[in-house]
Design a protein around this motif. Structure first.
Motif, PDB file in Angstrom:
ATOM      1  N   CYS A 161      -1.366  -1.421  11.125  1.00 47.37           N
ATOM      2  CA  CYS A 161      -2.219  -0.269  11.446  1.00 47.37           C
ATOM      3  C   CYS A 161      -3.454  -0.279  10.554  1.00 47.37           C
ATOM      4  O   CYS A 161      -3.441  -0.802   9.434  1.00 47.37           O
ATOM      5  CB  CYS A 161      -1.457   1.037  11.269  1.00 47.37           C
ATOM      6  SG  CYS A 161      -0.167   1.296  12.494  1.00 47.37           S
ATOM      7  N   ILE A 162      -4.501   0.345  11.038  1.00 47.99           N
ATOM      8  CA  ILE A 162      -5.770   0.293  10.324  1.00 47.99           C
ATOM      9  C   ILE A 162      -5.756   1.136   9.053  1.00 47.99           C
ATOM     10  O   ILE A 162      -6.594   0.948   8.164  1.00 47.99           O
ATOM     11  CB  ILE A 162      -6.912   0.731  11.270  1.00 47.99           C
ATOM     12  CG1 ILE A 162      -8.252   0.129  10.812  1.00 47.99           C
ATOM     13  CG2 ILE A 162      -6.999   2.241  11.355  1.00 47.99           C
ATOM     14  CD1 ILE A 162      -9.352   0.276  11.837  1.00 47.99           C
ATOM     15  N   TYR A 163      -4.795   2.046   8.933  1.00 41.69           N
ATOM     16  CA  TYR A 163      -4.740   2.880   7.721  1.00 41.69           C
ATOM     17  C   TYR A 163      -4.393   2.060   6.486  1.00 41.69           C
ATOM     18  O   TYR A 163      -4.680   2.473   5.352  1.00 41.69           O
ATOM     19  CB  TYR A 163      -3.743   4.022   7.894  1.00 41.69           C
ATOM     20  CG  TYR A 163      -2.293   3.640   7.770  1.00 41.69           C
ATOM     21  CD1 TYR A 163      -1.669   3.591   6.531  1.00 41.69           C
ATOM     22  CD2 TYR A 163      -1.547   3.326   8.897  1.00 41.69           C
ATOM     23  CE1 TYR A 163      -0.327   3.225   6.411  1.00 41.69           C
ATOM     24  CE2 TYR A 163      -0.211   2.971   8.792  1.00 41.69           C
ATOM     25  CZ  TYR A 163       0.386   2.918   7.549  1.00 41.69           C
ATOM     26  OH  TYR A 163       1.697   2.569   7.434  1.00 41.69           O
ATOM     27  N   THR A 164      -3.777   0.882   6.674  1.00 44.88           N
ATOM     28  CA  THR A 164      -3.416   0.054   5.519  1.00 44.88           C
ATOM     29  C   THR A 164      -4.636  -0.491   4.802  1.00 44.88           C
ATOM     30  O   THR A 164      -4.535  -0.892   3.645  1.00 44.88           O
ATOM     31  CB  THR A 164      -2.525  -1.102   5.969  1.00 44.88           C
ATOM     32  OG1 THR A 164      -3.218  -1.885   6.966  1.00 44.88           O
ATOM     33  CG2 THR A 164      -1.223  -0.588   6.568  1.00 44.88           C
ATOM     34  N   THR A 165      -5.791  -0.516   5.475  1.00 44.23           N
ATOM     35  CA  THR A 165      -7.003  -1.054   4.847  1.00 44.23           C
ATOM     36  C   THR A 165      -7.821   0.024   4.141  1.00 44.23           C
ATOM     37  O   THR A 165      -8.774  -0.308   3.435  1.00 44.23           O
ATOM     38  CB  THR A 165      -7.886  -1.737   5.906  1.00 44.23           C
ATOM     39  OG1 THR A 165      -8.299  -0.759   6.875  1.00 44.23           O
ATOM     40  CG2 THR A 165      -7.123  -2.848   6.606  1.00 44.23           C
ATOM     41  N   VAL A 204      -6.514   6.694  12.165  1.00 42.95           N
ATOM     42  CA  VAL A 204      -6.183   5.533  11.335  1.00 42.95           C
ATOM     43  C   VAL A 204      -4.728   5.113  11.490  1.00 42.95           C
ATOM     44  O   VAL A 204      -4.350   4.020  11.066  1.00 42.95           O
ATOM     45  CB  VAL A 204      -6.489   5.825   9.847  1.00 42.95           C
ATOM     46  CG1 VAL A 204      -7.979   6.052   9.651  1.00 42.95           C
ATOM     47  CG2 VAL A 204      -5.684   7.009   9.348  1.00 42.95           C
ATOM     48  N   THR A 205      -3.911   5.966  12.082  1.00 47.23           N
ATOM     49  CA  THR A 205      -2.505   5.591  12.309  1.00 47.23           C
ATOM     50  C   THR A 205      -2.260   5.120  13.740  1.00 47.23           C
ATOM     51  O   THR A 205      -1.117   4.800  14.100  1.00 47.23           O
ATOM     52  CB  THR A 205      -1.585   6.789  12.021  1.00 47.23           C
ATOM     53  OG1 THR A 205      -2.009   7.916  12.802  1.00 47.23           O
ATOM     54  CG2 THR A 205      -1.629   7.152  10.550  1.00 47.23           C
ATOM     55  N   SER A 206      -3.310   5.081  14.564  1.00 50.07           N
ATOM     56  CA  SER A 206      -3.133   4.668  15.958  1.00 50.07           C
ATOM     57  C   SER A 206      -3.663   3.251  16.212  1.00 50.07           C
ATOM     58  O   SER A 206      -2.980   2.439  16.849  1.00 50.07           O
ATOM     59  CB  SER A 206      -3.820   5.663  16.900  1.00 50.07           C
ATOM     60  OG  SER A 206      -5.199   5.766  16.600  1.00 50.07           O
ATOM     61  N   PHE A 207      -4.858   2.927  15.725  1.00 49.01           N
ATOM     62  CA  PHE A 207      -5.408   1.589  15.945  1.00 49.01           C
ATOM     63  C   PHE A 207      -4.596   0.563  15.149  1.00 49.01           C
ATOM     64  O   PHE A 207      -4.310   0.752  13.971  1.00 49.01           O
ATOM     65  CB  PHE A 207      -6.880   1.531  15.514  1.00 49.01           C
ATOM     66  CG  PHE A 207      -7.814   2.160  16.503  1.00 49.01           C
ATOM     67  CD1 PHE A 207      -8.139   1.505  17.685  1.00 49.01           C
ATOM     68  CD2 PHE A 207      -8.360   3.415  16.267  1.00 49.01           C
ATOM     69  CE1 PHE A 207      -9.002   2.084  18.599  1.00 49.01           C
ATOM     70  CE2 PHE A 207      -9.217   3.998  17.173  1.00 49.01           C
ATOM     71  CZ  PHE A 207      -9.543   3.332  18.350  1.00 49.01           C
TER      72      PHE A 207
END
Length: 338
Positions: free
Chosen positions: A314-318, A300-303
């Motif tokens: 980054c996708i972790y924000t969602t 989640v911290t790479s995409f």
């Protein structure tokens, strides 16, 4: 009993077909009943222990959700409360170590067949009788550590004038037990592992279909660029994510996509992946949890995708609103596993 001596014979008012034991034996039988209950609850608990070493010290972690799932006790509300209690935390700290002094409880849990609470009264009485006999044999051999609370064969005095005599006898008996304890040579041994728990059977046909659906969803996201078709598959995967195997496979699919297509994705791909990850995290709770949040930390911290302003999101924000990120147990486990 001292203030109300008649209570000693109060139970005699009720007749019973079962022979009544002496008060001394009844006390041991009562402990055997509670021991039998703890054997039922903690049978196979060592299958869910993990030892994590940091520098010279080590930490023993217990996986209560995995334990309940492997024991097929998802509906036992009392056991779930026991798994969340501080008493269990203390139990794991004291007895989780794989190499220590073993006692009667370790042997009872390790060599016990799978316990059930639906046995007949006769079988239960025989089991309690066996545990009582083992309890008394252990106590007679002085395998329990004596302390100032140990009272041997000294009888409580019936007259006030004998108090001093009783105290002297108590001190002599306690000193004798301590000498017997020191004369024994006890050394730590490997704790018997006991029975190994196995995962409940799954419907392989349904799981195979769910895994095929997940693979097709990733193909639609990254290869076919068919966002509408991918969104339809995401809605179908809500039920599929109930399976721990499908949630674990999601991590593998994300890793393969990262290696093949890179971490920079489009807005449409970003949206579909966010829905997938959030649905999987929402389903990964309770006894069926596979620790998905910990497995997804790196993914989640790479995409990421590029915003119109030029910044990268980054996708972790969602998925940072999920409750798992607020649990202390998750961060403690992630820290020890790092």
């Amino acid at each position: 009993m001292v203030l109300h001596p008649t209570w000693l014979t109060a139970d005699n008012a009720f007749s019973s077909a079962v022979p009544v034991s002496t008060p001394e034996v009844q006390e041991v039988e009562l402990r055997s009943v509670f021991l039998n209950l703890w054997i039922y609850w903690l049978w196979g608990y060592r299958s869910c222990l993990t030892v994590q070493r940091i520098h010279e010290s080590f930490s023993v972690q217990f996986l209560p959700g995995e334990f309940i799932r492997l024991r097929h006790l998802d509906d036992d509300e009392v056991l779930k409360k026991v798994m969340e209690s501080q008493a269990l935390v203390s139990f794991i700290q004291d007895r989780g170590c794989p190499f220590r002094l073993c006692d009667f409880f370790d042997e009872a849990v390790a060599h016990e067949d799978q316990p059930v609470l639906t046995c007949s009264d006769e079988e239960l009485r025989n089991k309690i009788h066996d545990l009582t006999g083992r309890f008394r044999s252990e106590e007679r051999s002085c395998l329990s550590l004596p302390s100032n609370d140990v009272v041997g064969a000294v009888v409580f005095p019936n007259i006030v004038g004998a108090v001093e005599q009783w105290q002297d006898g108590y001190a002599q008996e306690a000193a004798k037990l301590r000498r017997q304890w020191k004369s024994q040579v006890l050394s730590p041994t490997t704790v018997p592992h006991g029975p190994k728990l196995h995962a409940p059977p799954v419907d392989e046909a349904i799981v195979a279909q769910d895994l095929l659906l997940l693979k097709s969803c990733f193909r639609a996201i990254f290869e076919d660029q068919a966002e509408n078709e991918a969104n339809a598959m995401v809605r179908s995967l809500v039920r599929a994510f109930r399976s721990p195997l499908v949630r674990s496979r999601l991590v593998d699919q994300l890793e393969e996509a990262r290696k093949q297509h890179g971490t920079a994705i489009t807005h449409e791909q970003f949206s579909v992946l966010s829905k997938l990850i959030n649905q999987a995290l929402h389903a990964d709770t309770g006894p069926q949890s596979v620790g998905l949040a910990e497995l997804l930390l790196q993914t989640v911290t790479s995409f990421h995708t590029k915003l119109p302003s030029g910044a990268e999101q980054c996708i972790y924000t969602t998925c940072q609103g999920n409750v798992v990120w607020k649990e202390v147990s998750f961060w403690s486990k992630a820290f020890h596993a790092a």
